[in-house]
Design a protein around this motif. Structure first.
Motif, PDB file in Angstrom:
ATOM      1  N   THR A  12     -55.817  64.661  22.867  1.00  0.00           N
ATOM      2  CA  THR A  12     -55.583  63.219  22.803  1.00  0.00           C
ATOM      3  C   THR A  12     -54.351  62.849  23.617  1.00  0.00           C
ATOM      4  O   THR A  12     -54.338  61.848  24.346  1.00  0.00           O
ATOM      5  N   ARG A  13     -53.295  63.649  23.489  1.00  0.00           N
ATOM      6  CA  ARG A  13     -52.082  63.382  24.264  1.00  0.00           C
ATOM      7  C   ARG A  13     -52.362  63.464  25.761  1.00  0.00           C
ATOM      8  O   ARG A  13     -51.883  62.634  26.546  1.00  0.00           O
ATOM      9  N   ARG A  14     -53.139  64.440  26.169  1.00  0.00           N
ATOM     10  CA  ARG A  14     -53.463  64.566  27.590  1.00  0.00           C
ATOM     11  C   ARG A  14     -54.273  63.368  28.059  1.00  0.00           C
ATOM     12  O   ARG A  14     -54.091  62.870  29.179  1.00  0.00           O
ATOM     13  N   SER A  15     -55.166  62.878  27.198  1.00  0.00           N
ATOM     14  CA  SER A  15     -55.961  61.704  27.563  1.00  0.00           C
ATOM     15  C   SER A  15     -55.068  60.483  27.740  1.00  0.00           C
ATOM     16  O   SER A  15     -55.261  59.674  28.662  1.00  0.00           O
ATOM     17  N   LEU A  16     -54.076  60.338  26.841  1.00  0.00           N
ATOM     18  CA  LEU A  16     -53.133  59.220  26.965  1.00  0.00           C
ATOM     19  C   LEU A  16     -52.342  59.312  28.260  1.00  0.00           C
ATOM     20  O   LEU A  16     -52.105  58.295  28.928  1.00  0.00           O
ATOM     21  N   HIS A  17     -51.935  60.529  28.622  1.00  0.00           N
ATOM     22  CA  HIS A  17     -51.206  60.703  29.870  1.00  0.00           C
ATOM     23  C   HIS A  17     -52.056  60.282  31.064  1.00  0.00           C
ATOM     24  O   HIS A  17     -51.551  59.639  32.001  1.00  0.00           O
ATOM     25  N   VAL A  18     -53.319  60.643  31.039  1.00  0.00           N
ATOM     26  CA  VAL A  18     -54.214  60.253  32.131  1.00  0.00           C
ATOM     27  C   VAL A  18     -54.327  58.740  32.204  1.00  0.00           C
ATOM     28  O   VAL A  18     -54.306  58.135  33.295  1.00  0.00           O
ATOM     29  N   GLU A  19     -54.438  58.104  31.033  1.00  0.00           N
ATOM     30  CA  GLU A  19     -54.527  56.640  31.007  1.00  0.00           C
ATOM     31  C   GLU A  19     -53.245  56.010  31.552  1.00  0.00           C
ATOM     32  O   GLU A  19     -53.292  55.011  32.285  1.00  0.00           O
ATOM     33  N   TYR A  20     -52.092  56.584  31.203  1.00  0.00           N
ATOM     34  CA  TYR A  20     -50.830  56.067  31.736  1.00  0.00           C
ATOM     35  C   TYR A  20     -50.801  56.189  33.258  1.00  0.00           C
ATOM     36  O   TYR A  20     -50.326  55.276  33.964  1.00  0.00           O
ATOM     37  N   TYR A  21     -51.268  57.308  33.774  1.00  0.00           N
ATOM     38  CA  TYR A  21     -51.304  57.509  35.223  1.00  0.00           C
ATOM     39  C   TYR A  21     -52.202  56.463  35.880  1.00  0.00           C
ATOM     40  O   TYR A  21     -51.873  55.900  36.949  1.00  0.00           O
ATOM     41  N   ILE A  22     -53.332  56.205  35.258  1.00  0.00           N
ATOM     42  CA  ILE A  22     -54.268  55.225  35.820  1.00  0.00           C
ATOM     43  C   ILE A  22     -53.635  53.829  35.834  1.00  0.00           C
ATOM     44  O   ILE A  22     -53.715  53.093  36.824  1.00  0.00           O
ATOM     45  N   VAL A  23     -53.006  53.462  34.697  1.00  0.00           N
ATOM     46  CA  VAL A  23     -52.335  52.160  34.624  1.00  0.00           C
ATOM     47  C   VAL A  23     -51.240  52.072  35.686  1.00  0.00           C
ATOM     48  O   VAL A  23     -51.068  51.034  36.362  1.00  0.00           O
ATOM     49  N   GLY A  24     -50.477  53.166  35.827  1.00  0.00           N
ATOM     50  CA  GLY A  24     -49.419  53.185  36.830  1.00  0.00           C
ATOM     51  C   GLY A  24     -49.961  52.986  38.229  1.00  0.00           C
ATOM     52  O   GLY A  24     -49.384  52.243  39.057  1.00  0.00           O
ATOM     53  N   LEU A  25     -51.075  53.648  38.539  1.00  0.00           N
ATOM     54  CA  LEU A  25     -51.680  53.494  39.860  1.00  0.00           C
ATOM     55  C   LEU A  25     -52.169  52.068  40.087  1.00  0.00           C
ATOM     56  O   LEU A  25     -52.061  51.512  41.199  1.00  0.00           O
ATOM     57  N   ILE A  26     -52.744  51.482  39.013  1.00  0.00           N
ATOM     58  CA  ILE A  26     -53.215  50.093  39.135  1.00  0.00           C
ATOM     59  C   ILE A  26     -52.055  49.154  39.416  1.00  0.00           C
ATOM     60  O   ILE A  26     -52.123  48.266  40.275  1.00  0.00           O
ATOM     61  N   VAL A  27     -50.949  49.350  38.664  1.00  0.00           N
ATOM     62  CA  VAL A  27     -49.765  48.508  38.871  1.00  0.00           C
ATOM     63  C   VAL A  27     -49.228  48.692  40.288  1.00  0.00           C
ATOM     64  O   VAL A  27     -48.848  47.716  40.972  1.00  0.00           O
ATOM     65  N   LEU A  28     -49.184  49.944  40.741  1.00  0.00           N
ATOM     66  CA  LEU A  28     -48.707  50.212  42.093  1.00  0.00           C
ATOM     67  C   LEU A  28     -49.594  49.548  43.132  1.00  0.00           C
ATOM     68  O   LEU A  28     -49.106  48.954  44.123  1.00  0.00           O
ATOM     69  N   GLU A  29     -50.891  49.620  42.911  1.00  0.00           N
ATOM     70  CA  GLU A  29     -51.827  49.020  43.860  1.00  0.00           C
ATOM     71  C   GLU A  29     -51.673  47.504  43.878  1.00  0.00           C
ATOM     72  O   GLU A  29     -51.705  46.865  44.948  1.00  0.00           O
ATOM     73  N   ILE A  30     -51.470  46.905  42.701  1.00  0.00           N
ATOM     74  CA  ILE A  30     -51.255  45.452  42.642  1.00  0.00           C
ATOM     75  C   ILE A  30     -49.965  45.076  43.362  1.00  0.00           C
ATOM     76  O   ILE A  30     -49.886  44.079  44.096  1.00  0.00           O
ATOM     77  N   GLY A  31     -48.937  45.903  43.120  1.00  0.00           N
ATOM     78  CA  GLY A  31     -47.658  45.635  43.788  1.00  0.00           C
ATOM     79  C   GLY A  31     -47.787  45.676  45.295  1.00  0.00           C
ATOM     80  O   GLY A  31     -47.247  44.820  46.023  1.00  0.00           O
ATOM     81  N   LEU A  32     -48.495  46.673  45.806  1.00  0.00           N
ATOM     82  CA  LEU A  32     -48.693  46.791  47.238  1.00  0.00           C
ATOM     83  C   LEU A  32     -49.487  45.592  47.793  1.00  0.00           C
ATOM     84  O   LEU A  32     -49.189  45.082  48.884  1.00  0.00           O
ATOM     85  N   ALA A  33     -50.481  45.158  46.984  1.00  0.00           N
ATOM     86  CA  ALA A  33     -51.286  44.003  47.413  1.00  0.00           C
ATOM     87  C   ALA A  33     -50.427  42.749  47.493  1.00  0.00           C
ATOM     88  O   ALA A  33     -50.554  41.927  48.409  1.00  0.00           O
ATOM     89  N   ILE A  34     -49.549  42.574  46.499  1.00  0.00           N
ATOM     90  CA  ILE A  34     -48.663  41.399  46.490  1.00  0.00           C
ATOM     91  C   ILE A  34     -47.725  41.424  47.689  1.00  0.00           C
ATOM     92  O   ILE A  34     -47.472  40.394  48.339  1.00  0.00           O
ATOM     93  N   ILE A  35     -47.210  42.624  48.007  1.00  0.00           N
ATOM     94  CA  ILE A  35     -46.313  42.736  49.161  1.00  0.00           C
ATOM     95  C   ILE A  35     -47.032  42.385  50.434  1.00  0.00           C
ATOM     96  O   ILE A  35     -46.488  41.674  51.319  1.00  0.00           O
ATOM     97  N   GLN A  36     -48.273  42.827  50.566  1.00  0.00           N
ATOM     98  CA  GLN A  36     -49.040  42.526  51.775  1.00  0.00           C
ATOM     99  C   GLN A  36     -49.314  41.031  51.900  1.00  0.00           C
ATOM    100  O   GLN A  36     -49.261  40.439  52.968  1.00  0.00           O
ATOM    101  N   LEU A  37     -49.625  40.402  50.729  1.00  0.00           N
ATOM    102  CA  LEU A  37     -49.885  38.961  50.744  1.00  0.00           C
ATOM    103  C   LEU A  37     -48.608  38.185  51.090  1.00  0.00           C
ATOM    104  O   LEU A  37     -48.651  37.135  51.759  1.00  0.00           O
ATOM    105  N   ALA A  38     -47.475  38.694  50.618  1.00  0.00           N
ATOM    106  CA  ALA A  38     -46.209  37.992  50.900  1.00  0.00           C
ATOM    107  C   ALA A  38     -45.864  38.022  52.363  1.00  0.00           C
ATOM    108  O   ALA A  38     -45.154  37.142  52.871  1.00  0.00           O
ATOM    109  N   ARG A  39     -46.315  39.001  53.080  1.00  0.00           N
ATOM    110  CA  ARG A  39     -46.059  39.078  54.499  1.00  0.00           C
ATOM    111  C   ARG A  39     -46.903  38.053  55.254  1.00  0.00           C
ATOM    112  O   ARG A  39     -46.612  37.696  56.357  1.00  0.00           O
TER     113      ARG A  39
END
Length: 267
Positions: A240-267
């Motif tokens: 269960t702990r490993r599954s939570l870690h995977v979910e955290y990684y996925i959320v982190g990647l999503i946030v990173l991807e959104i951040g990158l998208a926002i930066i591109q739009l700001a340009r």
């Protein structure tokens, strides 16, 4: 072997006999083992003209009136018949003494006479006792190994420091002991030689109570259930702990991807 030979060996044993039960392996191949003192089971053979041994299929050899040196020689000759030999031997000692009736005294097992069938009954009990002793030792090791994990889980600040590989190993050990107990189901069954001789049935029951065979078997089953349940629970928590870690990684990647998208739009 002729009956007079069996009588001769029994006579040499005398009225007080030292007994030693040794668990040598998981099983014993007794097929074609000759010469036998009697044809009934369990197998009884002569050892060094001074004593005899009873061989049990479950892996135990019970010696009557045999000194340690002769015992080791006999076991060495028996090596090819031992299936899955144990690196360390479990040993149970007792003394058999002739008395007015069959029973148990403080320092000895009492028999009305030293006879082959009584020796077979005693061997059945002592053999089952050393088998249980080995299982008890294995379960105790599993308990000691799993206890630190359970204590860490129940602490004020519980954490999951164990490795999945360790938990799988503990589960495997408990499954192995469980398999051995199932394979040793005859531990609680009465041997065939008792059915026609009620007197031996009473002796077997009395000795079984003395060595607490049924109670020890029940305790083993309960401990095995606890060890297996605890290890599986901790493995589930680990997964269960490993599954939570995977979910955290996925959320982190999503946030990173959104951040990158926002930066591109700001340009």
């Amino acid at each position: 072997m002729a009956p007079d030979r069996a009588s001769e060996i029994l006579g040499r044993l005398g009225t007080r006999v030292e007994v030693r039960a040794v668990l040598v392996g998981e099983r014993l191949d007794i097929r074609g083992l000759e010469p036998r003192l009697v044809q009934s089971l369990p197998v009884v053979v002569e050892v060094a003209t001074t004593g005899c041994a009873v061989l049990l299929r479950a892996g135990a050899v019970v010696f009557f009136g045999v000194d340690p040196l002769q015992q080791e020689r006999f076991l060495a000759d028996l090596k090819s018949r031992i299936i899955d030999p144990h690196p360390t031997q479990e040993v149970e000692r007792a003394t058999v003494r002739v008395a007015e009736s069959d029973g148990v005294d403080q320092d000895a097992l009492l028999v009305r006479e030293v006879s082959i069938d009584r020796l077979q009954v005693i061997a059945e009990i002592l053999g089952k006792s050393v088998i249980l002793a080995r299982h008890e030792s294995e379960i105790a090791d599993a308990f000691n190994a799993i206890e630190p994990f359970a204590m860490q889980l129940g602490g004020a600040r519980p954490n999951l420091p164990w490795r999945q590989r360790d938990l799988v190993r503990h589960i495997g050990r408990s499954m192995l002991v469980e398999h051995q107990l199932v394979g040793s189901a005859e531990l609680l069954e009465k041997p065939d030689l008792l059915w026609d001789v009620p007197e031996l049935d009473r002796l077997y029951t009395r000795l079984g109570d003395e060595y607490e065979l049924r109670e020890r078997h029940l305790v083993l089953e309960r401990k095995l259930a606890v060890v297996s349940s605890t290890a599986r629970t901790m493995l589930e928590l680990h997964q269960t702990r490993r599954s939570l870690h995977v979910e955290y990684y996925i959320v982190g990647l999503i946030v990173l991807e959104i951040g990158l998208a926002i930066i591109q739009l700001a340009r």
